[in-house]
Design an enzyme around this catalytic site. Structure first.
Site, PDB file in Angstrom:
ATOM      1  N   GLN B 274     -59.004  -0.226 -96.690  1.00 55.51           N
ATOM      2  CA  GLN B 274     -60.279  -0.717 -96.182  1.00 55.51           C
ATOM      3  C   GLN B 274     -61.403  -0.350 -97.145  1.00 55.51           C
ATOM      4  OE1 GLN B 274     -61.968  -3.113 -94.356  1.00 55.51           O
ATOM      5  NE2 GLN B 274     -60.108  -2.594 -93.276  1.00 55.51           N
ATOM      6  N   HIS B 277     -62.550  -2.439-100.290  1.00 57.80           N
ATOM      7  CA  HIS B 277     -63.293  -3.709-100.213  1.00 57.80           C
ATOM      8  C   HIS B 277     -64.661  -3.585-100.875  1.00 57.80           C
ATOM      9  CE1 HIS B 277     -60.876  -6.608 -98.120  1.00 57.80           C
ATOM     10  NE2 HIS B 277     -60.488  -5.711 -97.240  1.00 57.80           N
ATOM     11  N   GLU B 342     -63.207  -3.162 -85.992  1.00 57.63           N
ATOM     12  CA  GLU B 342     -62.626  -4.438 -86.419  1.00 57.63           C
ATOM     13  C   GLU B 342     -61.093  -4.318 -86.448  1.00 57.63           C
ATOM     14  OE1 GLU B 342     -63.498  -5.315 -90.480  1.00 57.63           O
ATOM     15  OE2 GLU B 342     -62.942  -7.440 -90.307  1.00 57.63           O
ATOM     16  N   HIS B 343     -60.584  -3.330 -87.201  1.00 57.61           N
ATOM     17  CA  HIS B 343     -59.140  -3.077 -87.281  1.00 57.61           C
ATOM     18  C   HIS B 343     -58.854  -1.728 -86.647  1.00 57.61           C
ATOM     19  CE1 HIS B 343     -60.133  -5.453 -90.960  1.00 57.61           C
ATOM     20  NE2 HIS B 343     -59.079  -6.149 -90.596  1.00 57.61           N
ATOM     21  N   ASP B 376     -53.710  -8.533 -92.746  1.00 48.92           N
ATOM     22  CA  ASP B 376     -54.671  -9.247 -93.586  1.00 48.92           C
ATOM     23  C   ASP B 376     -54.047 -10.488 -94.209  1.00 48.92           C
ATOM     24  OD1 ASP B 376     -56.646  -7.423 -93.125  1.00 48.92           O
ATOM     25  OD2 ASP B 376     -56.366  -6.307 -94.996  1.00 48.92           O
ATOM     26  N   HIS B 435     -82.777 -34.602 -56.873  1.00 53.73           N
ATOM     27  CA  HIS B 435     -81.405 -34.096 -56.809  1.00 53.73           C
ATOM     28  C   HIS B 435     -80.861 -34.268 -55.382  1.00 53.73           C
ATOM     29  CE1 HIS B 435     -82.350 -32.130 -60.631  1.00 53.73           C
ATOM     30  NE2 HIS B 435     -81.097 -31.719 -60.738  1.00 53.73           N
TER      31      HIS B 435
END
Lengths: 444, 444
Positions: B274, B277, B342-343, B376, B435
């Site tokens: 991770q 990145h 996220e993960h 991934d 209505h």
């Protein structure tokens, strides 16, 4: 009444249609700035900021935010105090809305898992949001039906806590000045009936901020739904990301696709029912039968004087309404797809014949008896629908808006051997060597 | 390496955790203004604006936007020109991603209809979007896996036309100046393999504008997905409403929940994967076993020098990483829910034991062999996941993002009699008489 008439055979039809549909949301710099200030205040000062702004904007003085919470007993009392017909109508609507959304949850909100040849188990877990905030406008546009339509899908999704906010501005004459503004018993009754957990009498950007950030008294939510004025809309846009929000709605719209077989006065009244919302609401009729269009126009002239909201209806129809003569029903369907209306009535003898041609609409009403107003209140489907052509890519509010999904990735020892080299190759191709190594380390 | 260490027993743990997690997206006024200008230009001048901005920003000169389209034959050639291992890896990944998303479509994207006691038919029709745009970054962050992850769910949803845009900036040395910038063969091969319909070599805000508004050459789409730099993100935010967009992603994150039974070097490498990145990426370990945390830290020290991207990994881990000692696995699960990562890797002997405790995460990786990198690239589930805690209310990119729903409301003559009085009562209660009338007109 001067309603725009168009014919698809006219050489400038496309331009005329575009002009008719044109609507641009004002982004008012003054509102934006005010809202940014209020949100920052609420974030920094919590309850104190909420109290100060509620006193300022709603004329409601309270010593603490706790005073602004309506106890559940009061909600129940509001429900029990309603006339019998209102109680029955709310209950019927609530049960039908609940049944529909339960069917929706079955169809669209199921988790899944499968096992592949290598023994890997792959799937998705669906879980409800922890806590949801519902914004309910006060004042003239206080709609109990909106309470049901926002709260019930969340409850069906399994959301354990729903916090409703509804401003109760003090009466202009000062008679309700103090810690209680004007409360709408139908709105409170709807909250009781739906099963909303807590209700605070706050509104505006300060209420949105309180729900998004949390205060000492008001718990932070994970998503805020429900309609509001320009301040509320601006505040929702700004807190998006911090919390989820629903779509920001534009003016309401109806499009009637008519084959000329339904009583023209029914269609005329359906067009009115949209137009009576406000002057920006849009009512459009598409029909291949010119004589029928004339009959609907005549019915409108005849019926308008009977309507209490005639002035709004006239302004809306003259400003944004349209009667469009098409070459055929097929062409009418094509144009309807181009418009992607919020409400689409297929006012035809065999309405399902046209369904395969209709790709984009928030809700499709099939047949002479399916008036939009039944859908607005009690048919069962949600009345919060995508407007301004956004039905091209978005959906009615639903149970799916109150759940979220987590992928499940369970890899077997054998699976890691098979997939490792694939991940290795692709990760190397992307220049991410730790990704590659993380996969190859697990090779036997 | 100096990684933040926290213990849940510390009195200031909550504050420390909040500081660790803090991340605020810069909204750069200069970027906002530039993007607003580019979008307005593209809206007004279409192709000409796209050509001018592509020449300016990418150094790619072309006489027409048509020249910037990559013919399908070139995509095929890119695929066929790949080394065999890359071709196989891409094909395997593509098939697995397709299979997963087909299972997802079965579970979550079905229409439904039921008939009630009055013969009313209520339901929902699910239809694919007409046309989708996929943004693929060029340059250093050109990820073929992202092409698969964005295109395949759309194709499984039944979207008939997918337009991909990918900038191909000219090389700095000028060797690729002209109508062709630098193309990434893996990205083109992935587009071919996934079944993307058209590819244009444009990027930036001008590409987002072209997709949102359409130009003479580039068709208008209904939704734009895919990652991009700050200009692309700002442009997507601005065109939202005109078209749908996916979530704007924050920095990528991994959280590892470890019970101390998995090889510490595997966990160390997963945290690296991770961190590599970018410097804002966040890697966090939660574990009740202090000795195991030390073992992971030691493995990181040992493995770091072997990593080509060691500098990025170190900066990311020292700036935003965390090793958190918890009282128990149960407490670790609670903290994980607070972070909503996220993960989420559940690196434990009996990983499914903890699943009922885990409410919020983009993807949950179960067991020692489920490394994030497999997810991934090739496990099958989508790698586009909610970041920055938004897993509290949002979901992985999926087939559900490329369909929309229309409610179906088909009311029988009998149903109109039963529902009319309900709608009448509620509409009167809301002061909407047209209505009410629209419902009562249909009473026999």
């Amino acid at each position: 009444m001067k309603i725009t008439r168009l014919a698809t055979t006219a050489p400038d039809f496309d331009d005329s249609l575009q002009t008719l549909l044109h609507w641009s949301e004002d982004t008012d710099a003054g509102i934006e700035q005010a809202v940014a200030g209020i949100l920052a205040e609420v974030r920094a000062h919590g309850d104190a900021a909420v109290l100060a702004r509620t006193a300022q904007f709603d004329g409601v003085q309270a010593a603490s935010v706790t005073e602004l919470e309506i106890p559940r007993a009061d909600l129940q009392a509001a429900f029990e105090g309603l006339p019998a017909d209102q109680r029955l109508a709310l209950t019927t609507a609530s049960e039908r809305v609940r049944r529909y959304h339960k069917a929706q949850a079955e169809a669209c909100c199921q988790g899944f898992e499968f096992t592949d040849a290598q023994g890997n188990r792959l799937g998705q877990q669906v879980t409800p949001l922890d806590r949801v905030g519902i914004y309910v406008p006060g004042g003239k546009a206080a709609y109990p039906s909106s309470v049901l339509m926002n709260a019930i899908p969340a409850l069906v999704a399994g959301v354990p806590e729903i916090i409703m906010v509804v401003p109760t501005p003090a009466r202009r004459d000062g008679s309700s000045q103090g810690s209680r503004g004007e409360r709408n018993p139908l709105v409170l009754a709807a909250a009781y009936l739906a099963g909303v957990h807590r209700v605070f009498t706050i509104g505006g950007a300060q209420a949105v901020g309180a729900l998004a950030y949390g205060t000492a008294t008001i718990p932070r939510v994970d998503k805020i739904t429900g309609p509001g004025n320009a301040y509320v809309a601006a505040a929702k846009r700004r807190v998006f990301g911090q919390v989820g929000i629903d779509m920001i709605a534009g003016p309401s719209e109806i499009l009637v696709l008519a084959d000329g077989t339904v009583d023209p006065s029914w269609v005329a009244m359906d067009l009115f029912s949209q137009a009576e919302h406000d002057e920006l609401a849009q009512s459009i009729l598409l029909c291949p039968d010119a004589a029928y269009i004339d009959a609907v126009a005549a019915a409108m002239e005849r019926l308008l004087p009977e309507m209490p909201r005639a002035a709004v209806i006239r302004a809306s129809l003259e400003g944004r309404g349209g009667l469009i003569h098409t070459r055929s029903m097929e062409e009418a369907c094509d144009i309807s797809n181009r418009i992607a209306p919020e409400h689409l009535e297929v006012s035809a003898a065999q309405p399902r014949q046209w369904l395969p041609h209709l790709r984009h609409a928030g809700a499709i009403f099939l047949g002479a008896y399916a008036s939009e107003s039944l859908g607005d209140y009690c048919a069962g489907p949600n009345h919060v629908l995508p407007t301004s052509g956004t039905a091209r890519f978005s959906s009615p509010l639903g149970v799916y808006d109150f759940v979220k999904r987590s992928s499940l990735i369970d890899i077997s020892a054998q699976g890691a051997q098979a997939l490792g080299p694939v991940a290795d190759t692709l990760a190397q191709g992307e220049g991410l060597q730790a990704h590659a190594r993380s996969a190859t380390m697990r090779l036997a």
